[in-house]
Design an enzyme around this catalytic site. Structure first.
Site, PDB file in Angstrom:
ATOM      1  N   ASP A 141       0.812  -1.148   0.025  1.00 30.36           N
ATOM      2  CA  ASP A 141       0.221   0.181  -0.148  1.00 30.36           C
ATOM      3  C   ASP A 141       1.011   1.179  -0.032  1.00 30.36           C
ATOM      4  OD1 ASP A 141      -2.231  -1.697   0.107  1.00 30.36           O
ATOM      5  OD2 ASP A 141      -2.709  -1.446   2.126  1.00 30.36           O
ATOM      6  N   MET A 142       0.436   2.628  -0.520  1.00 27.43           N
ATOM      7  CA  MET A 142       0.971   3.471  -0.522  1.00 27.43           C
ATOM      8  C   MET A 142       0.274   4.663   0.150  1.00 27.43           C
ATOM      9  SD  MET A 142       4.340   4.812  -2.059  1.00 27.43           S
ATOM     10  CE  MET A 142       4.145   4.021  -4.275  1.00 27.43           C
ATOM     11  N   ARG A 196      -1.641  -0.984  -8.378  1.00 34.01           N
ATOM     12  CA  ARG A 196      -2.411  -0.195  -8.132  1.00 34.01           C
ATOM     13  C   ARG A 196      -2.816   1.252  -8.172  1.00 34.01           C
ATOM     14  NH1 ARG A 196      -3.998  -1.584  -2.507  1.00 34.01           N
ATOM     15  NH2 ARG A 196      -3.959  -3.422  -2.851  1.00 34.01           N
ATOM     16  N   LYS A 199      -6.833   7.189  -5.553  1.00 38.33           N
ATOM     17  CA  LYS A 199      -6.581   8.855  -6.124  1.00 38.33           C
ATOM     18  C   LYS A 199      -5.566   8.778  -4.919  1.00 38.33           C
ATOM     19  CE  LYS A 199     -11.331   9.521  -8.141  1.00 38.33           C
ATOM     20  NZ  LYS A 199     -12.070   9.816  -7.589  1.00 38.33           N
ATOM     21  N   GLY A 200      -5.455   8.547  -3.606  1.00 40.77           N
ATOM     22  CA  GLY A 200      -4.526   8.689  -2.398  1.00 40.77           C
ATOM     23  C   GLY A 200      -5.668   9.698  -0.701  1.00 40.77           C
ATOM     24  N   ALA A 201      -5.150   8.446  -0.036  1.00 41.56           N
ATOM     25  CA  ALA A 201      -5.815   9.229   0.782  1.00 41.56           C
ATOM     26  C   ALA A 201      -5.393   9.769   2.230  1.00 41.56           C
ATOM     27  CB  ALA A 201      -6.473   7.091   1.973  1.00 41.56           C
ATOM     28  N   ARG A 305     -10.119   7.520   7.711  1.00 37.55           N
ATOM     29  CA  ARG A 305      -9.223   7.753   6.152  1.00 37.55           C
ATOM     30  C   ARG A 305     -11.022   7.451   5.685  1.00 37.55           C
ATOM     31  NH1 ARG A 305      -3.977   6.123   7.450  1.00 37.55           N
ATOM     32  NH2 ARG A 305      -4.633   3.722   6.543  1.00 37.55           N
TER      33      ARG A 305
HETATM   34  C1  LIG Z   1      -8.604  -1.456  -2.614  1.00 37.55           C
HETATM   35  C2  LIG Z   1      -8.203  -0.114  -2.500  1.00 37.55           C
HETATM   36  C3  LIG Z   1      -7.064   0.163  -2.620  1.00 37.55           C
HETATM   37  C4  LIG Z   1      -7.188   1.692  -1.785  1.00 37.55           C
HETATM   38  N1  LIG Z   1      -5.149   1.527  -1.698  1.00 37.55           N
HETATM   39  C5  LIG Z   1      -4.941   2.648  -1.015  1.00 37.55           C
HETATM   40  C6  LIG Z   1      -3.482   2.846  -0.968  1.00 37.55           C
HETATM   41  O1  LIG Z   1      -2.528   2.156  -0.611  1.00 37.55           O
HETATM   42  N2  LIG Z   1      -2.683   4.401  -0.997  1.00 37.55           N
HETATM   43  C7  LIG Z   1      -3.746   5.450   0.182  1.00 37.55           C
HETATM   44  O2  LIG Z   1      -3.413   6.282  -0.221  1.00 37.55           O
HETATM   45  N3  LIG Z   1      -5.218   5.238  -0.534  1.00 37.55           N
HETATM   46  C8  LIG Z   1      -5.447   4.049  -0.968  1.00 37.55           C
HETATM   47  N4  LIG Z   1      -7.101   4.009  -1.320  1.00 37.55           N
HETATM   48  C9  LIG Z   1      -8.008   4.584  -1.081  1.00 37.55           C
HETATM   49  C10 LIG Z   1      -7.993   5.617  -1.811  1.00 37.55           C
HETATM   50  O3  LIG Z   1      -6.987   6.592  -2.071  1.00 37.55           O
HETATM   51  C11 LIG Z   1      -9.446   6.650  -1.627  1.00 37.55           C
HETATM   52  O4  LIG Z   1      -8.868   7.335  -0.527  1.00 37.55           O
HETATM   53  C12 LIG Z   1     -10.894   5.910  -2.020  1.00 37.55           C
HETATM   54  O5  LIG Z   1     -11.032   5.530  -2.766  1.00 37.55           O
HETATM   55  C13 LIG Z   1     -11.875   6.917  -1.844  1.00 37.55           C
HETATM   56  O6  LIG Z   1     -11.680   7.930  -3.448  1.00 37.55           O
HETATM   57  P1  LIG Z   1     -12.517   6.869  -4.918  1.00 37.55           P
HETATM   58  O7  LIG Z   1     -11.774   6.684  -5.820  1.00 37.55           O
HETATM   59  O8  LIG Z   1     -13.532   6.399  -4.887  1.00 37.55           O
HETATM   60  O9  LIG Z   1     -12.833   8.056  -4.771  1.00 37.55           O
HETATM   61  P2  LIG Z   1     -14.034   9.404  -4.301  1.00 37.55           P
HETATM   62  O10 LIG Z   1     -14.309  10.623  -5.197  1.00 37.55           O
HETATM   63  O11 LIG Z   1     -13.367  10.079  -3.292  1.00 37.55           O
HETATM   64  O12 LIG Z   1     -15.163   9.034  -3.942  1.00 37.55           O
HETATM   65  C14 LIG Z   1     -16.047   8.912  -4.686  1.00 37.55           C
HETATM   66  C15 LIG Z   1     -17.710   8.601  -4.647  1.00 37.55           C
HETATM   67  O13 LIG Z   1     -17.313   6.334  -4.385  1.00 37.55           O
HETATM   68  C16 LIG Z   1     -17.819   6.416  -2.497  1.00 37.55           C
HETATM   69  N5  LIG Z   1     -16.892   6.206  -1.362  1.00 37.55           N
HETATM   70  C17 LIG Z   1     -15.634   6.620  -1.714  1.00 37.55           C
HETATM   71  N6  LIG Z   1     -15.328   6.404  -0.260  1.00 37.55           N
HETATM   72  C18 LIG Z   1     -16.112   5.793  -0.175  1.00 37.55           C
HETATM   73  C19 LIG Z   1     -16.545   5.511   2.174  1.00 37.55           C
HETATM   74  N7  LIG Z   1     -15.255   5.817   2.548  1.00 37.55           N
HETATM   75  N8  LIG Z   1     -17.658   5.326   1.973  1.00 37.55           N
HETATM   76  C20 LIG Z   1     -18.394   5.611   1.646  1.00 37.55           C
HETATM   77  N9  LIG Z   1     -18.953   5.505  -0.019  1.00 37.55           N
HETATM   78  C21 LIG Z   1     -17.591   6.358  -0.651  1.00 37.55           C
HETATM   79  C22 LIG Z   1     -19.185   7.748  -2.716  1.00 37.55           C
HETATM   80  O14 LIG Z   1     -20.276   7.743  -3.506  1.00 37.55           O
HETATM   81  C23 LIG Z   1     -18.253   9.173  -3.372  1.00 37.55           C
HETATM   82  O15 LIG Z   1     -18.929   9.709  -4.302  1.00 37.55           O
HETATM   83  C24 LIG Z   1      -7.469   2.155  -2.189  1.00 37.55           C
HETATM   84  C25 LIG Z   1      -8.978   2.433  -1.971  1.00 37.55           C
HETATM   85  C26 LIG Z   1      -9.189   1.194  -2.533  1.00 37.55           C
HETATM   86  C27 LIG Z   1     -10.272   1.362  -3.084  1.00 37.55           C
END
Ligand SMILES: Cc1cc2nc3c(=O)[nH]c(=O)nc-3n(C[C@H](O)[C@H](O)[C@H](O)COP(=O)(O)OP(=O)(O)OC[C@H]3O[C@@H](n4cnc5c(N)ncnc54)[C@H](O)[C@@H]3O)c2cc1C
Length: 324
Positions: A141-142, A196, A199-201, A305
């Site tokens: 994971d990043m 993978r 977007k970034g968390a 997060r």
């Molecule tokens: C399999 C996986 C692995 C990941 N690994 C990493 C990592 O290694 N490092 C890192 O920095 N980040 C990681 N992430 C998190 C990522 O960076 C985002 O913060 C997260 O996926 C939310 O962004 P989004 O692309 O879903 O888009 P967004 O624009 O945030 O969300 C799109 C839509 O999805 C839904 N949604 C999104 N998140 C949620 C939630 N928590 N609860 C309910 N509904 C939600 C909502 O309806 C929202 O409108 C990972 C995410 C996934 C799916």
């Protein structure tokens, strides 16, 4: 519809929640109240490996793949870091023994990166060796932006001798909110590495990350296009698009259709408990879908997060706290 005011308020809520995710003093307050524990159960499989395996088996029944993650990060005690390393080795073996895909996701700071980089790297090498033994896969994971270079360096060192045509046992994550990510993706494509894309968390300063969501989304699509480019395909890149964003998923699907890329050449990844109906819909459409299944007792920062990604979740939590 998102107005500039609503989007500024969302950004602020996100910043506050991400700040709280790093406050250990709040850990007990949140993890010991029943409504928070209930809400967390939506995102976390349980506290034990057995619970995580049961969730993975149930998802497999519905045609959904999984990657299991033992929760923990920023570990400061060597014994705890070693215990996390041992858990990952046991996890890969348990998955294989249960007839489930031995696929896991881990964090380098959980393996001891902040204590001793060599310890983290040695532990990762042992976990990857186990993955090789059982025909599995490990994803790093990043984490925060200041760890990206170290993470990519460790990844390159451990995969440096990768033989073309043999399966990759280790993959990385690239975050589209980082300004540096396009250069990193180009480099990883040359190596043929499994990426993978997320977007970034984390909360990152504008000097390193795009502050506007529209720029993060646009960069995601630009990087997805690179990961599906003829050069990436020729190098054997297997990309994972990790997002719940319907518009981005639709755009990726349109791109693969236009380029005639088969459904086994890439996958979508989503988090446990997030957009469950979308997970099932994509799998039913014949696409490869993998769900990230976290487990363990250290769920506080992960949970915060998830709240930060959708501040509506916080309102739900506050309401249940008030009506206790
Ligand atoms: C399999 C996986 C692995 C990941 N690994 C990493 C990592 O290694 N490092 C890192 O920095 N980040 C990681 N992430 C998190 C990522 O960076 C985002 O913060 C997260 O996926 C939310 O962004 P989004 O692309 O879903 O888009 P967004 O624009 O945030 O969300 C799109 C839509 O999805 C839904 N949604 C999104 N998140 C949620 C939630 N928590 N609860 C309910 N509904 C939600 C909502 O309806 C929202 O409108 C990972 C995410 C996934 C799916």
């Amino acid at each position: 519809m998102s107005t500039p005011f609503a989007s500024a308020a969302m950004n602020q809520a996100r910043t506050v929640l991400l700040w709280l995710s790093r406050r250990h003093s709040l850990h007990r307050l949140v993890t010991e109240v029943a409504p928070a524990r209930r809400l967390a159960r939506r995102f976390v499989a349980g506290e034990t490996r057995a619970e995580a395996l049961a969730v993975a088996a149930a998802l497999k029944e519905r045609g959904i793949r999984t990657t299991l993650a033992f929760l923990g990060e920023h570990t400061t005690a060597a014994a705890e870091a070693r215990a996390a390393g041992a858990e990952y080795i046991a996890l890969l073996r348990a998955l294989a023994a249960a007839g489930l895909e031995p696929n896991c996701s881990l964090k380098l700071t959980q393996l001891g990166l902040h204590i001793d980089r060599a310890l983290a790297e040695r532990q990762l090498a042992a976990i990857v060796a186990t993955a090789d033994e059982v025909g599995g896969f490990v994803r790093i994971d990043m984490e925060n932006a200041d760890l990206v270079q170290t993470t990519l360096d460790i990844f390159s060192r451990l995969t440096g001798g990768h033989e073309p045509g043999t399966p990759w046992r280790l993959g990385v994550v690239i975050q589209s909110y980082l300004r540096r990510s396009e250069a990193d993706v180009r480099c990883l494509i040359r190596a043929g590495a499994p990426v993978r894309l997320v977007k970034g968390a984390y909360a990152e300063p504008p000097a390193v990350a795009f502050p506007r969501k529209a720029d993060v989304d646009a960069n995601y699509l630009r990087l997805a296009e690179l990961l599906l480019s003829p050069a990436a395909r020729a190098a054997g890149v297997y990309p994972a698009f990790a997002t719940h964003d319907q518009a981005i998923i639709d755009a990726v699907r349109a791109l693969v259709r236009a380029r005639g890329i088969p459904p086994d050449a890439y996958e979508f990844q989503l988090l446990l408990g997030v957009r469950r109906e979308l997970q099932v819909r994509l799998a039913r459409a014949g696409l490869r879908v993998r769900v990230y299944v976290p487990y363990g007792s250290h769920w506080y920062p992960y949970f915060m997060r998830r709240l930060a990604e959708r501040p509506a979740n916080v309102l739900f939590l506050l309401r249940s706290l008030l009506h206790r």
